[in-house]
Each structure stands twice: as structure tokens, then as C-alpha cells.
Design a protein around this motif. Structure first.
Motif, PDB file in Angstrom:
ATOM      1  N   PHE A 111      63.125  32.683  26.655  1.00 47.79           N
ATOM      2  CA  PHE A 111      63.930  31.458  26.579  1.00 47.79           C
ATOM      3  C   PHE A 111      62.983  30.269  26.465  1.00 47.79           C
ATOM      4  N   PRO A 112      63.475  29.171  25.875  1.00 49.08           N
ATOM      5  CA  PRO A 112      62.571  28.064  25.553  1.00 49.08           C
ATOM      6  C   PRO A 112      61.997  27.360  26.785  1.00 49.08           C
ATOM      7  N   ALA A 113      60.757  26.919  26.644  1.00 45.01           N
ATOM      8  CA  ALA A 113      60.061  26.166  27.689  1.00 45.01           C
ATOM      9  C   ALA A 113      60.739  24.796  27.851  1.00 45.01           C
ATOM     10  N   PRO A 114      60.463  24.089  28.961  1.00 41.97           N
ATOM     11  CA  PRO A 114      61.065  22.765  29.162  1.00 41.97           C
ATOM     12  C   PRO A 114      60.670  21.780  28.059  1.00 41.97           C
ATOM     13  N   ALA A 115      61.467  20.755  27.895  1.00 39.30           N
ATOM     14  CA  ALA A 115      61.151  19.707  26.910  1.00 39.30           C
ATOM     15  C   ALA A 115      61.723  18.387  27.394  1.00 39.30           C
TER      16      ALA A 115
ATOM     17  N   CYS B  92      65.492  16.489  36.247  1.00 39.58           N
ATOM     18  CA  CYS B  92      66.389  16.522  35.090  1.00 39.58           C
ATOM     19  C   CYS B  92      65.828  17.430  33.991  1.00 39.58           C
ATOM     20  N   ILE B  93      64.524  17.301  33.716  1.00 35.16           N
ATOM     21  CA  ILE B  93      63.902  18.147  32.671  1.00 35.16           C
ATOM     22  C   ILE B  93      63.938  19.613  33.110  1.00 35.16           C
ATOM     23  N   TYR B  94      63.640  19.820  34.392  1.00 31.19           N
ATOM     24  CA  TYR B  94      63.598  21.192  34.899  1.00 31.19           C
ATOM     25  C   TYR B  94      64.995  21.818  34.912  1.00 31.19           C
ATOM     26  N   ASP B  95      65.959  21.061  35.344  1.00 30.66           N
ATOM     27  CA  ASP B  95      67.324  21.604  35.422  1.00 30.66           C
ATOM     28  C   ASP B  95      67.864  21.960  34.035  1.00 30.66           C
ATOM     29  N   ALA B  96      67.524  21.145  33.045  1.00 29.52           N
ATOM     30  CA  ALA B  96      67.964  21.453  31.669  1.00 29.52           C
ATOM     31  C   ALA B  96      67.313  22.757  31.192  1.00 29.52           C
ATOM     32  N   PHE B  97      66.063  22.928  31.561  1.00 30.13           N
ATOM     33  CA  PHE B  97      65.332  24.165  31.218  1.00 30.13           C
ATOM     34  C   PHE B  97      65.999  25.365  31.890  1.00 30.13           C
TER      35      PHE B  97
ATOM     36  N   ASN C 281      67.847  34.497  36.338  1.00 32.43           N
ATOM     37  CA  ASN C 281      67.516  34.405  37.765  1.00 32.43           C
ATOM     38  C   ASN C 281      66.006  34.387  37.995  1.00 32.43           C
ATOM     39  N   LEU C 282      65.234  34.476  36.894  1.00 33.88           N
ATOM     40  CA  LEU C 282      63.779  34.375  37.019  1.00 33.88           C
ATOM     41  C   LEU C 282      63.340  32.923  37.219  1.00 33.88           C
ATOM     42  N   VAL C 283      64.265  31.991  36.953  1.00 33.12           N
ATOM     43  CA  VAL C 283      63.910  30.582  37.098  1.00 33.12           C
ATOM     44  C   VAL C 283      64.528  30.044  38.390  1.00 33.12           C
TER      45      VAL C 283
ATOM     46  N   GLU D 117      56.996  31.840  35.418  1.00 34.06           N
ATOM     47  CA  GLU D 117      56.560  32.570  34.221  1.00 34.06           C
ATOM     48  C   GLU D 117      57.780  32.926  33.376  1.00 34.06           C
ATOM     49  N   ILE D 118      57.706  32.590  32.099  1.00 35.78           N
ATOM     50  CA  ILE D 118      58.783  32.950  31.169  1.00 35.78           C
ATOM     51  C   ILE D 118      58.417  34.297  30.538  1.00 35.78           C
ATOM     52  N   PRO D 119      59.286  35.294  30.657  1.00 34.76           N
ATOM     53  CA  PRO D 119      58.935  36.595  30.067  1.00 34.76           C
ATOM     54  C   PRO D 119      58.919  36.518  28.538  1.00 34.76           C
ATOM     55  N   LEU D 120      58.229  37.458  27.915  1.00 30.89           N
ATOM     56  CA  LEU D 120      58.228  37.531  26.458  1.00 30.89           C
ATOM     57  C   LEU D 120      59.466  38.298  26.003  1.00 30.89           C
ATOM     58  N   ARG D 121      59.964  37.925  24.813  1.00 28.99           N
ATOM     59  CA  ARG D 121      61.168  38.567  24.302  1.00 28.99           C
ATOM     60  C   ARG D 121      60.890  40.018  23.917  1.00 28.99           C
ATOM     61  N   THR D 122      59.675  40.286  23.484  1.00 26.44           N
ATOM     62  CA  THR D 122      59.296  41.617  23.000  1.00 26.44           C
ATOM     63  C   THR D 122      57.788  41.714  23.139  1.00 26.44           C
TER      64      THR D 122
END
Ligand SMILES: Nc1nc2c(c(=O)[nH]1)N[C@H]1C(S)=C(S)[C@@H](COP(=O)(O)OP(=O)(O)OC[C@H]3O[C@@H](n4cnc5c(=O)[nH]c(N)nc54)[C@H](O)[C@@H]3O)O[C@H]1N2
Ligand SMILES: Nc1nc2c(c(=O)[nH]1)N[C@H]1C(S)=C(S)[C@@H](COP(=O)(O)OP(=O)(O)OC[C@H]3O[C@@H](n4cnc5c(=O)[nH]c(N)nc54)[C@H](O)[C@@H]3O)O[C@H]1N2
Ligand SMILES: [Mo]
Length: 768
Positions: free
Chosen positions: A370-374, A527-532, A539-541, A554-559
């Protein structure tokens, strides 16, 4: 004694700041980084450098006479002012220019890397501020891969093959037999990712390639561009001639009927229209290996043998981003796509092509789940922008027409320039030309932690905090870690955060509500974190407080293996590319329709304005490679001891081949003068066989240090951009063409001028 470890982040790595009694004394790498960058060690010195801007300062002539008098920039002394006074001047000047000339007179593109951290990112904050206060002139695209970003969508439907994710290293290690690197994949460049790089994976990737026995070929003027752990073969090529070699590789495939006709017919459009050019039916010149040998300096047999090997096994082709930062920089990329199309392996595991495998960290890691924060951006109500690298043209030619991506535009008349988070006196080409252009605006405002050349050439300089002095959320779209960047120390000197300065100015200009949206630092981070977290739906976040306490997510890899163009290849009708034909365009009707003489409708060899085969080589016989510096990020932290490791005789190091050095009576370690018709600089010499004869390397990043008694001042410190050309790659992309430059190198007969780039700026008496 109070000692603590504070989690923090930077473009070159996550770390724990070591803080004793409120003072930053060290930086230790993040626990989960498999291969941390040595650049982390540079941080404490940078934070307390004597080059920090201590307080708000205004150029004497501007303070006395008001806007204008640009010839005094970079020459006149600065006068210290109170914050209140400085903010009043900035707000007043912004209001005046907006009232008298409108948003088209305010340049706020502010290209530059700033610091890690989504919220405090200076350029983003400046653009939000100028957008909320009525609009401005932005800069689109970038210096890194601006040509590819504009050009590739025409032929591939998107720019993913340069921005990533690319076919992953894991796929190459598992499936490729041959990896061909035009421009190499220099490990020093993969230390960084914009926004933050907590996980450095390329060393492990190179080790995996070596274990798997993948044959690696480095086609570059510089041997070290080939990653050493893979024991690469080096084919030293003349700079800016890669297109000719790629065409000859394709020609060899076609003439020996080794090309994949089925793939060309099924997945590509226009091959029959390139063929007559390749075979020479069009212009009586077959683009064969013998033809390319004369241009590239690579033996014809080497080219033919490489083509045959490519066709006989699974091959990944790549070109570094540097190849497109050259005159006609579209062509090597298009020619590589043509070559890959002829091989027919695009979309297969470990096959095809991708750009920039060695140009940054994370490009060839599989995509994140899933996308990183922005940080949210505000649209610019003025909807005005110029191509990033055309800044000097814009300042020099208000009202002038220019072409860009199939349309015609007019340069705005810029009266006020506002820069935060970038260093145009580092990043722009032909600095003598920029100096002239930079005198034009009525007012130049710069936010900087340090007295860079850009700050020294401003009218109003506002001192800002480094990231260590504030709280933020770090990470990049290409990195798996999100880092809680805790404030480690109190602001140094009178420094304030970019955000706080803009909020204060916004209050004075009646736009605080749209700018700050009622949030302070803490509220923004949440606000940035909650949107992420919301987007992640995982549940990893954890919730913000738990994240902040732990210091990372840590954001897992899709594959674990990703293959670019796999879906397209599997079913090109269903998964059409977003090009006119829906397929890979080897001939483009769209580009033909633009009618640009400098960007023809199919890949073609066009002689660059300067190269070793050109007329200018008689006077300037050495091709200048101004690559990214190993010991710093661009111009950042140049004043410290880590960057100093890369210097010779206190200046940027010029690498030169023994034959070229001997011909000029030059010895190792001495200072030389490097020059061409555009300018000159002084550099320290390293004699090495790792550069091809006829080529010199002077990496970027030495703080520009002009000798003011000269008309076109030489740079005492070795900044390569006094030598580079300031011309767009073509009318289509208008990217920078810094890689196209010839120079001469001479022994210094007189003592070389001293370097004063890091001298502190005197704190004059307070004004008013
Ligand atoms: N000849 C040649 N020229 C090149 C290139 C090349 O290959 N050859 N490469 C080009 C490329 S790819 C790039 S990306 C550019 C890079 O050019 P830049 O991005 O302009 O270079 P940096 O040195 O990273 O500049 C960032 C500036 O932001 C400042 N800064 C850091 N943190 C903050 C902050 O929190 N607030 C504020 N206000 N300022 C901050 C730093 O002190 C620094 O001066 O250079 C380009 N120029
Ligand atoms: N340590 C460190 N790493 C960085 C950066 C940094 O400042 N410091 N900057 C980052 C940024 S912003 C960017 S955009 C990327 C840029 O990534 P790149 O564009 O890949 O980096 P460069 O170092 O400019 O160029 C890579 C190599 O290309 C070769 N080369 C130059 N011209 C030619 C040519 O005509 N033909 C061939 N075949 N080879 C050529 C040079 O030998 C050079 O070493 O790097 C990133 N990585
Ligand atoms: Mo870049």
C-alpha cells in the motif's frame, strides 16, 4: 549527563541521532538497514557548521534602495535584521509584486531536494504557501529524468520505466543470464531515495547477481560505473554516443534475422517505418556495427558479439538516467526500447528494459503493498509553469516563445523569485549564464539552513531549521519503511521552520486558513499519518501514538518478484498501453505531428552539439562527465569532513586518464584549470585508468566559489556547472543536457586561487 537516541531520517538513510545534553554528537544507523550509507556520519558536522545562516539577513543594496540592483547579488555584504523586520519586508514585497504584476511575476518552482520528511519538505511548503496566496509560476518535471518523464509517455504510455517500479532485482537474479548497463549502475548512487531511504538493498541485489552467475556488461566511459561485486566487463564508450551503439546492436539482430518478428508485430507499432532507417534505405547509411564503431570507439566485432549473445539468452537492458541528461537525450532511451523490442523479451521475467537501475535506491524493489504517506498538495490557481531546466531562459527572455511537448508557450516576466529547499547555483547548467539571468528579477528571497551559493546570491535570506530541529514523518514511495522523525535538538541560532515562516507570512497576507488548514506541526503529522493508515486498510499500521513511540512502520511488499510490462505482454489487446496505438511505439505519429527537427518520429542518431567527434573537440578535446558525487548528496553537506574525503587539494577531484595527463604534463594531486568557452574552474587531479582516454570526470556538488574580479568568474572550488551547456534536450522535452560538454584541462602555472566557499558570512551590525 543526559544522553538519548532519537529516531530520525534522511534521504541517505534512517538513523538514531545521538544527543548529549541537548547537543547532537553522532548518528548511528537504523537497526533494520542492511547496508547503511556512510553519508550519515556527515550530519552532526553539517548541523553545527560555521556555514549555517545564523539570523535573517538582507543584501545591503536592497535594504537601502529597495527592489532591483540585481548586479549587486553575490557581491554586496549582507545586513542583519530582526525576524519581524525580515517578515515585514518579505510580505510587503510579495504583496507589491502580486498587486502590480500578478502571479505570473512570481517564480516559486523552487526545484530542489530539500530534506527528508513529508511535512516540512521545504519546496512543498513554499508551493502550498504561494498557491494559497494567489498563485505563482511553478517548475514542471525535473533535472533527474525530466526528458524521460515528458518523452516516454508518448512511446510507452507512461513513465513507469524510469520512475519505477522496474522489473525487480530478484527477477533479474532468477532469470537473466545477461545484464547490459548503459551508463553502468554505480553503487554510490543507490545510497539515496528522495524523502528517505531506510532500506539499502542494492548491495544484496548485486551479490545475488554474482551468485547466480549473471554476466554483467558495463558500457560507460567510466569503469567504476559497473558494480564491482558482479565482476562486470567494461566496454568504454565515448560519451553521448550510446544511441549509435544501440542502433547497431538492433541492426545486427535484424541483419542476422535474430530479431523477434512476432513480438514486434504483436506488441509494437511502427517497426516497418524504422527499418528503412536502420538498414540505410532512407539515407544510404546502414546503422551497422562498423558505422557505430567509428562513432562510439567500440570495436565493431564487440558490438556484433554482444548482439548475438543478447539474442541467445535472457537479457535485461538498462540505461542510467544520466544518458537522457544530454543533447537529444530522448534518443538513447528510444533506441534502447527499439533494441529491447527487437529482442522480444519485454514483459518476461528478467528480460526487457528499464531505466535507472543504478540511479537511486529502491527503483528495482517490488512494489509496496500500500502507498507510503504523502503530504497533500494545493493546486496552483495561476496554472503557470515552465519546464524545470529552462529557468535561466525564462529569466533572460520574458515574453519569449518556446516549444514544449507539442505546444508553444510564452515565458512569463518574473519580478520576484522565491526559493526554499533547492540550490540552483548547484543544479543549473552554465552558471555564468545563470548569474546574468539571476540579476534580472527585482527581488530574490531564499530560505536556507546554510550559506549556499544560492543564499549568497539572494536579497533576503531567512535562516531555517534542519530536519533534526523539528518533528516529521519520513519515507519515500520507493522505500518500505516509514520513520518517525523525532526532533533531536533545539533550533540552531535564530533558525525557524519553513512552515512557521510561511504561516506567519500567510497571516500577514490573509491566507493563513487555506495554507495551514488550522493545523500546527503535531496536527499535520497526525493528519498525514491517518490518511496513510486509512489508505493502507491494514492492521500492520498501528495508530499514530504507537507508531510515534516505536519509531517506524514497515510496509510489506506486494510480491517478491515484479516484472514490468508483464500484463501488457500477456494480452496487449486487453491491457493496452496509453499510447495512440495502445502498443509500444517505435515510430510515433504524434511526435511526427510536432514537426520537431531535434526529435524525429523514430529513434535516430543525431550528433550532439558537443562530443569527441565534433569540430569543437579540436579546441576542447576532453568530454566532461559531471556525475553525482559519491561523498555527498548534490551540494548538501559539502562543507563537512565526509565530503572532504572526495576532494583533492581542497577542491573537487578531476579524474583523468594517464595518457591525457601526461600529454599536459599534469601530475597526480596537483591543481588544474578546467575550461571551455562558457567558463572555467579549478580542480584537484586524480590520474586513473578507470576513465576512458578523452574523458574527464568532475562530479557535481562542490559549492560554487566565483572569483569576483573576473568577468566570467572562474570557480576556485571545482563546480562543474560553470562548464556545462544550458540548452534543452529537444523542443519536445526541454530537459537539462548537462552531460554534453567538452573541456580542456591545463596545468596551473600561477598559484591556484584559495577556496573561500565555506567562509562564514560576517554578521554586520543590526539595521534600523
Ligand atoms: N552538471 C550537472 N548538474 C546537475 C546534475 C548532473 O548530473 N550534472 N544533476 C542534476 C540533478 S539530477 C539534480 S536532482 C539536481 C540537484 O540539485 P538540488 O536539489 O538543488 O541540490 P541540493 O544540494 O540537494 O539542494 C537542496 C538545497 O536545499 C537545502 N535544504 C535542505 N533542507 C532544507 C530545509 O529544510 N529547508 C530549506 N529551506 N532548505 C533546505 C540544502 O541546504 C540545499 O542547499 O542537480 C542537477 N544538476
Ligand atoms: N551519492 C549520491 N548518490 C546520488 C546522488 C548524489 O548526489 N549523491 N544524486 C541522486 C540523484 S538526484 C539522481 S537524479 C541520480 C542520478 O543517477 P545517474 O544519472 O545514473 O547518475 P550519474 O552519476 O549522473 O551518471 C551515472 C554514470 O553515467 C555515466 N555516463 C555519463 N555520460 C554518459 C554517456 O554519454 N554514456 C554512457 N554510457 N555513460 C555515461 C557516467 O560515467 C556516470 O558515472 O543519482 C542519485 N544518487
Ligand atoms: Mo536528480
Amino acid at each position: 549527563m543526559d544522553r538519548k537516541l532519537v529516531p530520525h531520517h534522511s534521504h541517505w538513510g534512517a538513523f538514531n541521532a545521538v544527543v548529549e545534553d541537548g547537543k547532537l554528537i553522532g548518528a548511528v544507523p537504523f537497526d533494520f538497514d542492511p547496508d547503511p550509507s556512510p553519508l550519515i556520519a556527515a550530519i552532526p558536522d553539517a548541523v553545527y557548521s560555521q556555514t549555517r545562516v545564523a539570523c535573517p539577513m538582507v543584501r545591503a543594496g536592497w535594504l537601502e534602495n529597495g527592489p532591483g540592483g540585481g548586479a549587486g547579488r553575490g557581491r554586496e555584504p549582507f545586513v542583519r535584521v530582526e525576524w519581524e523586520h525580515a517578515l515585514k519586508l518579505v510580505a510587503g514585497e510579495l504583496a507589491r509584486v502580486r498587486r502590480e504584476h500578478g502571479p505570473a511575476a512570481i517564480m516559486g518552482g523552487s526545484q530542489g531536494w530539500s530534506s527528508a520528511g513529508h511535512f516540512h519538505e521545504a519546496r512543498g511548503q513554499l508551493r502550498r504557501f504561494l498557491a494559497s496566496s494567489g498563485g505563482f509560476v511553478d517548475q514542471t518535471s525535473n533535472y533527474s529524468f525530466g526528458t524521460a518523464l515528458t518523452f516516454l509517455p508518448h512511446i510507452l504510455g507512461s513513465a513507469q520505466s524510469v520512475t519505477g517500479p522496474l522489473t525487480s532485482w530478484s527477477s533479474i537474479a532468477r532469470h537473466s543470464k545477461l545484464l547490459v548497463l548503459f551508463g553502468g549502475a554505480n553503487p554510490k548512487n543507490t545510497q539515496v531515495a528522495k524523502g528517505g531511504c531506510a532500506w539499502h538493498g542494492t548491495s544484496a541485489a548485486f551479490a545475488a547477481l554474482a551468485r547466480a552467475g549473471v554476466r554483467v556488461v558495463n558500457i560507460s566511459p567510466i569503469r567504476e560505473d559497473g558494480p564491482e561485486p558482479t565482476s562486470p566487463e567494461w566496454i568504454p564508450i565515448r560519451p553521448n554516443t550510446d544511441t549509435a551503439m544501440m542502433l547497431a546492436l538492433a541492426h545486427t539482430l535484424v541483419s542476422e534475422r535474430r530479431h523477434d518478428e512476432a513480438f514486434l508485430a504483436r506488441c509494437c507499432s511502427g517497426f516497418p517505418r524504422v527499418l528503412p532507417y536502420l538498414t540505410g534505405v532512407d539515407d544510404n547509411q546502414a546503422k551497422d556495427a562498423a558505422w557505430a564503431a567509428a562513432i562510439t570507439g567500440v570495436p565493431a566485432e564487440t558490438i556484433r558479439a554482444l548482439a548475438r549473445q543478447m539474442a541467445s539468452e535472457r537479457t535485461m537492458l538498462t540505461a542510467s538516467w544520466s544518458l537522457q541528461r544530454a543533447d537529444h537525450g530522448e534518443q538513447p532511451y528510444w533506441a534502447l526500447v527499439l533494441l529491447a523490442a527487437c529482442l522480444g523479451q519485454i514483459g518476461l521475467p528478467g528480460g526487457g528494459f528499464g531505466f535507472g537501475y543504478g540511479s537511486g535506491a529502491g527503483l528495482a524493489e517490488p512494489p509496496l503493498l500500500f502507498p507510503a504517506p504523502a503530504m497533500p498538495v494545493l493546486p496552483n490557481p495561476a496554472r503557470l509553469a515552465i519546464p524545470a531546466a529552462r529557468i535561466a531562459d525564462c529569466l533572460l527572455h520574458p515574453g519569449g516563445r518556446y516549444d514544449y511537448d507539442g505546444k508553444s508557450f510564452t515565458y512569463p516576466d518574473i519580478r520576484l523569485v522565491y526559493w526554499a529547499g533547492g540550490n540552483p547555483f548547484h543544479h543549473h547548467q552554465d552558471l555564468n549564464r545563470l548569474r546574468g539571468a539571476w540579476q534580472r528579477p527585482e527581488t530574490i528571497i531564499v530560505h536556507e539552513p546554510w550559506w549556499t551559493a544560492t543564499a549568497r546570491h539572494a536579497d533576503i535570506v531567512l535562516p531555517v531549521t534542519t530536519s533534526l530541529e523539528r518533528n516529521d514523518l519520513g519515507g519515500s514511495p520507493r522505500d518500505r519503511f516509514v520513520i518517525a522523525m523525532h526532533k533531536a535538538i533545539e533550533p540552531v541560532g535564530e533558525a525557524r521552520h519553513d512552515f512557521d515562516i510561511f504561516r506567519d507570512l500567510a497571516g500577514r497576507l490573509d491566507c493563513e486558513a487555506p495554507f495551514a488548514e488550522g493545523r500546527d506541526e503535531t496536527a499535520w503529522l497526525r493528519c498525514i499519518y491517518d490518511a496513510f493508515r486509512e489508505r493502507a486498510q491494514s492492521n500492520l499500521v498501528p495508530e499514530f501514538d504507537a507508531f510515534w513511540e516505536r519509531g517506524w512502520v514497515e510496509i510489506p511488499l506486494r510480491t517478491d518478484e515484479y516484472v514490468l510490462f508483464a500484463e501488457f505482454r500477456a494480452d496487449p489487446r486487453k491491457n493496452r498501453l496509453r499510447t495512440s496505438s495502445g502498443r509500444i511505439e517505435l515510430y510515433s505519429d504524434e511526435i511526427a505531428g510536432f514537426g520537431y527537427d531535434d526529435c524525429p518520429p523514430h529513434p535516430a542518431w543525431i550528433e550532439p552539439a558537443e562530443w569527441l567527434g565534433s569540430r569543437q573537440a579540436a579546441a576542447f578535446p576532453l568530454h566532461l562527465v559531471s556525475s553525482q558525487p559519491r561523498h555527498k548528496l548534490h551540494s548538501q553537506m559539502d562543507a563537512g569532513p565526509v565530503s572532504a574525503r572526495g576532494k583533492t587539494a581542497g577542491r573537487e577531484t578531476l579524474a583523468i586518464h594517464p595518457v591525457d595527463a601526461a600529454a599536459r604534463g599534469i601530475c597526480n594531486g596537483e591543481v588544474v584549470r578546467v575550461s571551455n568557452a562558457r567558463g572555467a574552474c579549478f580542480a584537484g587531479v586524480l590520474i586513473t585508468e578507470a576513465v576512458r582516454p578523452g574523458v574527464v570526470r568532475l562530479s557535481c556538488g562542490a559549492w560554487y566559489d566565483p572569483l569576483h574580479d573576473e568577468e566570467k568568474p572562474a570557480c576556485a572550488h571545482g563546480n562543474a556547472n560553470v562548464l556545462t551547456r544550458d540548452c534543452g534536450t529537444s523542443r519536445l522535452s526541454q530537459g537539462p543536457s548537462s552531460a554534453t560538454a567538452l573541456v580542456e584541462v591545463e596545468k596551473c602555472t600561477n598559484p591556484a586561487p584559495p577556496v573561500s566557499a565555506f567562509a562564514p558570512v560576517p554578521l554586520t551590525a543590526m539595521a534600523g
